[in-house]
Design an enzyme around this catalytic site. Structure first.
Site, PDB file in Angstrom:
ATOM      1  N   HIS A 158       0.809  -1.221   0.000  1.00 28.51           N
ATOM      2  CA  HIS A 158       0.000   0.000   0.000  1.00 28.51           C
ATOM      3  C   HIS A 158       0.843   1.272   0.000  1.00 28.51           C
ATOM      4  CE1 HIS A 158      -4.090  -1.770   0.862  1.00 28.51           C
ATOM      5  NE2 HIS A 158      -3.299  -2.809   1.038  1.00 28.51           N
ATOM      6  N   ASP A 366       3.955   9.542  -0.554  1.00 26.78           N
ATOM      7  CA  ASP A 366       2.802   8.720  -0.171  1.00 26.78           C
ATOM      8  C   ASP A 366       2.564   7.664  -1.239  1.00 26.78           C
ATOM      9  OD1 ASP A 366       0.554   7.933   1.289  1.00 26.78           O
ATOM     10  OD2 ASP A 366      -0.050  10.003   1.662  1.00 26.78           O
TER      11      ASP A 366
END
Ligand code: G6P
Length: 468
Positions: A158, A366
């Site tokens: 992720h 991110d």
């Protein structure tokens, strides 16, 4: 019907009588994967106990069974707070200087992965498809293979995957590269992440490219592909539309009066760039004094991983920054930054996003960032807000119409805030519409279906290769 077995560190067990919980990105995504399968969700119970059972606790809810294990205090310290969050997390987010590696933490990480694999292997059936999530569990496939498990096993990462010059500074990097190749399918968020991992395997593990994203590593075939994760667009849109009746949203809007709202929502994590964003807001007010009193910045930042020293340090830094900025700029009738560390339910966030003229999503790095996607989905076509987005968030690749900024550049961010606040509706609409349409097409269901279709193909591939 084939069973899907999901494994993740955190498991979101719904209350009795409910099919799923409304929670963070990973939980929503996993629940989506279960919509087409019956299955099992395996992982940590969230509890720490002095004498954890070797057998998981089994809980049945509708079509999904949950199997969870407690961690011992030592497991928690070494596996979760230590190796996963003090060594892997900073390295994966390109923060080599923040990484802190210890051999005992790494052996705790290996031990928990082995314990999970032993307990899980006993629950698996021959037709099961196994889908493992996130950096806590990179060696799980390799441990499962050691237990004789031959099922297709996929992995989804992720968070970002950095280039070899960053990743290989980690003392355990060679082990992890070897271990990850035991997955049949490796899913990453973006194409650059795919390139980083593939190149590292080719250059440092002598992997042989087979075309189409497949590699041969130590005589085993693995496939690496990007699957950008999406959100539950229909659910989130509905929540945003209904949120006007929510008490927190109503009171926030009443408190704003005619002021324009800037909003940031992040876990308290150094990867999210919260202090840097506050400095940019400070700069904005310094160079636009006429906007003082007209604009309010709400930053919602639930605390996270407080037992990790770097997070505790960040918490102090942010508190100090908010105090300094509010003290220097504020007036009795106006507080520029409203900083809240409470975690709000998704419907409240949806309403606040809709009320905000500007969404500030400026992580230093991110994997994807689902707040950026939620902000866009929560907007109304009549009066859409503007997204200011870091070019180092995976989401930027699907959201080129946002105001893209470098989060290391406070001046550029401050300029983007100004541009967003003054942007005419035509331009706001022209930027928002294509992003909104892309979010609808590339939602969480699209993500889960793409991954599962690819994972299913390993079942067929395995069968055919064993008969030839
Ligand atoms: C990120 C990770 C998830 C993790 C979440 C919350 O989104 O990718 O795996 O669950 O942060 O962090 P926590 O340490 O509280 O699980």
């Amino acid at each position: 019907m084939a069973r899907l077995v999901i494994v993740s560190n955190r498991v979101a067990i719904p209350a009795e009588g409910k099919a799923s919980v409304s929670a963070g990105g990973l939980a929503v995504a996993v629940n989506e994967a279960f919509s087409a399968y019956e299955g099992l969700w395996f992982g940590w119970s969230g509890e720490i106990s002095d004498n954890p059972d070797a057998e998981p606790k089994l809980i049945d809810r509708e079509r999904v069974q949950y199997a969870v294990l407690d961690l011992s205090p030592q497991d928690y310290k070494e596996y979760y707070a230590g190796f996963a969050n003090r060594a892997l997390w900073p390295i994966m987010h390109y923060r080599v200087g923040l990484g802190s590696y210890s051999r005992s933490d790494y052996s705790g990480y290996q031990r928990v992965n082995r314990t999970f694999a032993r307990a899980l292997a006993k629950l698996l059936e021959p037709d099961d498809l196994v889908w493992v999530h996130d950096y806590h569990l990179i060696p799980l496939a390799s441990e499962l293979r050691g237990q004789g498990v031959d099922n297709p096993i996929g992995y989804f990462h992720h968070i970002p995957w950095p280039g070899a010059d960053v990743f290989n500074t980690l003392p355990a990097s060679g082990d992890l590269l070897r271990a990850i190749a035991d997955y049949d399918l490796i899913g990453l968020q973006t194409e650059p992440d795919v390139q980083n991992l593939s190149r590292n395997l080719i250059d440092h593990m002598r992997a042989i490219p087979l075309g189409g994203g497949s590699l041969m590593v130590d005589g085993r075939r693995t496939k690496i592909r990007s699957f950008p994760i999406g959100i539950d667009v229909a659910g989130f849109k509905e929540a945003a539309e209904k949120a006007g009746s929510n008490k927190v949203v109503r009171e926030t809007m009443a408190g704003l009066r005619t002021r324009k709202l800037l909003i940031g929502v992040d876990r308290l994590d150094y990867s999210k760039g919260v202090p840097e964003r506050m400095e940019a807001v400070d700069r904005f007010f310094a160079s636009n004094p006429d906007q003082r009193g007209n604009v309010v910045y709400i930053q919602i930042t639930p605390k996270s991983r407080s037992e990790v020293p770097e997070y505790e340090q960040l918490s102090r830094e942010v508190n100090e920054k908010v105090g300094d900025i509010n003290g220097m700029l504020g007036e009795p009738a106006w507080t520029p930054i409203q900083y809240v560390t409470k975690a709000y339910p998704r419907p409240v966030l949806a309403g606040l996003y809709r009320a905000a003229r500007v969404g500030l999503v400026t992580p230093m790095r991110d994997g994807m960032n689902l707040v950026a996607k939620e902000y866009i989905v929560a907007q109304s076509e009549e009066d859409p807000g503007v997204l200011v987005l870091s070019k180092f968030a995976g989401a930027a690749r699907q959201m080129q119409e946002a105001l893209l900024v470098n989060p290391y550049d406070r001046f550029e961010m401050s300029e983007a805030i100004r541009e967003a606040l003054y942007m005419p509706r035509d331009e706001r609409l022209a930027r928002w519409k294509p992003m909104s349409e892309r979010m609808i097409r590339e939602d969480v269901d699209w993500w889960a279906r793409n991954f599962m279709t690819e994972l299913e193909s390993f079942r067929i591939l395995d069968r055919s290769s064993s008969t030839t």
